[in-house]
Design an enzyme around this catalytic site. Structure first.
Site, mmCIF file in Angstrom:
data_model
loop_
_atom_site.group_PDB
_atom_site.id
_atom_site.type_symbol
_atom_site.label_atom_id
_atom_site.label_comp_id
_atom_site.label_asym_id
_atom_site.label_seq_id
_atom_site.Cartn_x
_atom_site.Cartn_y
_atom_site.Cartn_z
ATOM 1 C CB SER A 273 -0.187 -15.201 -0.161
ATOM 2 O OG SER A 273 -0.934 -14.189 0.512
ATOM 3 C CG ASP A 274 1.400 -17.059 6.148
ATOM 4 O OD1 ASP A 274 0.477 -16.465 6.743
ATOM 5 O OD2 ASP A 274 2.129 -17.884 6.710
ATOM 6 C CE1 TYR A 275 -2.870 -10.553 8.834
ATOM 7 C CE2 TYR A 275 -0.964 -9.193 8.352
ATOM 8 C CZ TYR A 275 -2.242 -9.332 8.857
ATOM 9 O OH TYR A 275 -2.893 -8.235 9.394
ATOM 10 C CB THR A 276 1.999 -9.071 4.302
ATOM 11 O OG1 THR A 276 2.908 -9.611 5.284
ATOM 12 C CG2 THR A 276 0.890 -8.302 4.999
ATOM 13 N N GLY A 277 2.416 -12.219 2.485
ATOM 14 C CA GLY A 277 3.500 -12.992 1.868
ATOM 15 C C GLY A 277 3.878 -12.512 0.481
#
Length: 749
Positions: A273-277
């Site tokens: 995932s992307d950052y906190t996605g």
């Protein structure tokens, strides 16, 4: 505990990867499997404190699969040692970082790098980035970013390769090759992570993280090709995008992550995932944290970056039947396979040679290459009266808020750069020119006016760095310095923070007080060269009309100053070509060359016609078209000659053009091939880039350039999303940019 000296781990490469991982996973608890899916931020861990940190405690418990953006090989070795020697199973960690356009030796921002149109140089930049990052313990980079973008308001246009899917695909392949090398066998080859899958560059209104909504046909023809090219090049991992795709966030989109990426394209790496996605899907309206974590892992996302949603909810979701243990096993296996492919099970300290950093990071060899590539990325937008190149004599005033700032040279996403090691523009020019030219300097203005600063300080709730002198004081000082000079180099444009993630802009003019400075410098009557720093296309109508010479230098990296001197003073003939269209007005956006016709197209060369598809206040034309870029010499194109006017489905056509260097300087030219499908079952673009060659031509020399055209190059996705080629007529266009082309026609039968 199963240490690496244990018989269980002895020489795992004697076994097949599947057998090795089967054996390892048979010993893992459900919690340990989920731990492999967890990618927390490292925090402020320094050597000697690792064992007392919260992250270290989690590593020892088997709750961490990798760490994000930790710099320093000694720190990384300490934590790898914890994972290998203190956790129950001794599984090594991945160490990832945003190594976007260099590590400590910084290359031009990716948008600038793409303007070289030089795949060897682009691959070399990624190779050097991999060498330096791996020397400091990093084995995984969150790059390349291959999002196609056609709206300059989007700040992350600076991090990508522009507007064209064909060129973007070629760059994606080059970057993956550069990072991963020979299948990541060596200790200076690292794993690429292609981002952001998918369509992130199509954010509505150019506003970061915004929704994306487009037809499947546009998706597959215009936005998906670079991702697919990276997969075909063997990229080891992919990163999910923040946006939604067909109404479902990419991070929880099973069609995207499983059906398309894995089943259709055959991707065999892992998805992070992307950052906190993952937890951000709560705000998308997809449920609570447990719901979105289950949605994500069931969709095919294997690793959770920072949000801790997998660690805190997946055991419960398995117990409640919302996620199967088989799904967890699949995700865990993909992470372990990545570690196996990187050679971390054979040698967990593969990337932890403490002697490498001093030899391989920010070394003279890498800096020389960075300087050469930076000069190749600059785009000469205007050169009225051949004011450039400048002569190496007299006094040159370098004036502007970007003249003497180290922090702004590398540009956005230079997380590993050491700012104090990077020369300013003035320092770099003095180094390059020695005592041949007297370089004097003044700041001239802040990046924006006092009023604009106050407004932004209020907006961000904090004071912003700026010069204590007033705008007028700075301007007066600049004019005093300018009066002593023979030529003025205006160092003006965006700061590095004005483009990049979360840096969308609704207006794209040069900031107010810098325009005032530029106007004052022009009124001195001295020759003025605008060296334009920017991470995106800007609206430059006034500058184009009034400034005699404009060199777009983007943000050129560690060696920006010397590279600018190389071009301004003629040691390098500029050869950069735009990979994104420059608009006349923000209201034209999104703007791109490969648009489709309407049923009421505007007549060629016309500004306005009633009842036609146009504006009443500006023409449809860009200020600078895709592929545009001037040289200190002049290239003359002959007619396009086809060896035949007809092609069968198993045939090919050769298109040939003669190009003469009619000027006084040797130089490189990017010869561009475009094709237009005249009649099809669906509407098609007015032209599409299908090939290019960067060639060197000496002054007075003529070269013959040929392109092979095959039916494969004419394929597109039709209404049913079938990849087809259709019979009919096609125009072949060759030229120095997307606007100024010569054409010929053939028929596919």
């Amino acid at each position: 505990m199963f240490a690496f000296s244990s018989v269980v781990y002895s020489n795992p490469y004697n076994n097949r990867m599947d057998e090795f991982i089967d054996n390892l996973m048979s010993k893992m608890t459900l919690e340990e499997k989920i731990g492999q899916l967890n990618l927390p931020a490292s925090g402020e861990i320094i050597t000697g404190q690792a064992k007392s940190s919260n992250v270290a405690e989690r590593i020892c418990k088997g709750q961490v699969g990798g760490l994000l953006n930790l710099k320093g090989v000694e720190r990384i070795r300490d934590l790898q040692k914890l994972a290998v020697e203190e956790s129950r199973l001794g599984i090594p960690l991945l160490f990832g970082m945003d190594v976007i356009h260099g590590y400590e030796t910084i290359f031009p921002i990716p948008l600038g790098l793409s303007c070289t149109w030089n795949m060897e140089a682009i691959e070399q930049s990624a190779r050097i980035a991999a060498i330096e990052a791996s020397a400091d313990g990093i084995c995984w980079t969150f790059s390349p970013m291959v999002d196609v973008c056609r709206d300059a308001r989007w700040g992350r246009i600076s991090e990508g390769n522009g507007e064209d899917p064909y060129l973007g695909s070629e760059i994606a392949r080059a970057m993956v090759r550069g990072y991963q090398g020979d299948a990541m066998k060596r200790n200076d080859e690292i794993m690429a992570c292609v981002k952001h899958f998918a369509l992130y560059g199509g954010a509505e209104a150019g506003r970061d993280y915004n929704s994306v909504d487009m037809s499947r046909q546009r998706m597959f023809n215009d936005y998906m090709p670079p991702y697919k090219a990276a997969v075909e090049a063997g990229a080891g991992s992919m990163m999910a995008a923040f946006n939604d795709v067909d109404g479902i966030p990419a991070t929880g989109n099973k069609w995207l992550m499983t059906d398309l990426l894995r089943k259709d394209w055959g991707f065999d790496g892992f998805v992070v995932s992307d950052y906190t996605g993952i937890t951000e899907m709560v705000d998308h309206g997809m449920g609570d944290v447990q719901d979105v974590a289950a949605l994500s892992v069931n969709a095919g996302v294997d690793m959770d970056m920072v949000s801790d949603a997998f660690m805190t909810t997946l055991v419960r979701s398995v117990e409640e039947g919302k996620v199967s243990e088989e799904t967890i096993d699949t995700a865990c296996r993909r992470i372990l396979e990545a570690k196996y492919k990187l050679g971390l099970f054979e040698d967990p300290y593969k990337y932890c040679d403490l002697k490498r950093p001093a030899k391989q990071i920010f070394c003279d060899k890498h800096r020389k290459i960075a300087r050469k590539i930076a000069a190749e990325s600059f785009v000469l937008l205007k050169n009225e009266g051949n004011i450039l190149p400048l002569q190496k004599k007299g006094t040159v005033a370098v004036i502007g808020p970007l003249a003497n700032t180290k922090a702004n040279m590398p540009g956005t996403w230079s997380v590993a750069a050491v700012a104090e090691n990077i020369p300013t523009l003035v320092e770099g020019m003095r180094f390059a020119l020695g005592d041949k030219v007297d370089i004097i300097t003044a700041k001239g203005s802040n990046l924006m006016s006092d009023a604009a600063y106050e407004e932004r300080a209020t907006m961000f709730g904090r004071s912003l760095n700026r010069d204590s002198r007033t705008d007028q004081q700075l301007l007066n000082e600049a004019l005093e310095v300018a009066a002593k000079a023979d030529v003025i180099v205006a160092a003006i444009g965006e700061s590095s923070e004005m483009s990049g993630e979360c840096s969308s802009r609704s207006e794209l003019d040069i900031p107010d007080t810098q325009r005032t400075l530029l106007e004052a410098l022009l009124k001195t009557g001295k020759p003025v060269v605008l060296t334009l720093f920017t991470g995106r296309p800007l609206v430059l109508n006034w500058e184009h009309k009034n400034v005699p010479a404009i060199l777009n230098v983007w943000f050129g990296g560690s060696e920006t100053g010397s590279a600018i001197a190389d071009v301004l003073f003629g040691d390098v003939n500029p050869s950069g070509k735009l990979t994104t269209t420059f608009p006349q007005a923000v209201g034209q956006l999104p703007l791109f060359y490969a648009h489709k016709n309407t049923g009421r197209p505007l007549g060629e060369g016309r500004w306005f016609e009633k009842f036609r598809s146009n504006y009443i206040d500006v023409s449809n034309d860009p200020l600078y078209p895709f592929g545009y870029g001037l040289s200190y010499t002049t290239f003359e194109y002959g007619d396009v000659i086809l060896n035949t006017k007809s092609m069968s489905m198993d045939g090919e056509i050769t298109a040939t053009v003669n190009i003469k260097n009619a000027g006084n300087y040797d130089g490189y030219e990017v010869v561009q091939l475009y094709i237009k499908d005249l009649i099809a079952s669906v509407t098609r673009p007015v032209k599409e880039l299908k090939g290019f060659k960067k060639i060197f031509i000496k002054a007075g020399e003529t070269k013959t350039i040929s392109f092979k055209i095959s039916p494969e190059m004419l394929k597109f996705y039709n209404f049913n999303i079938d990849y087809v080629v259709e019979v009919g007529d096609f125009d072949v266009m060759i030229g120095p940019n997307s606007r100024d082309v010569k054409s010929a026609r053939f028929t596919l039968r």
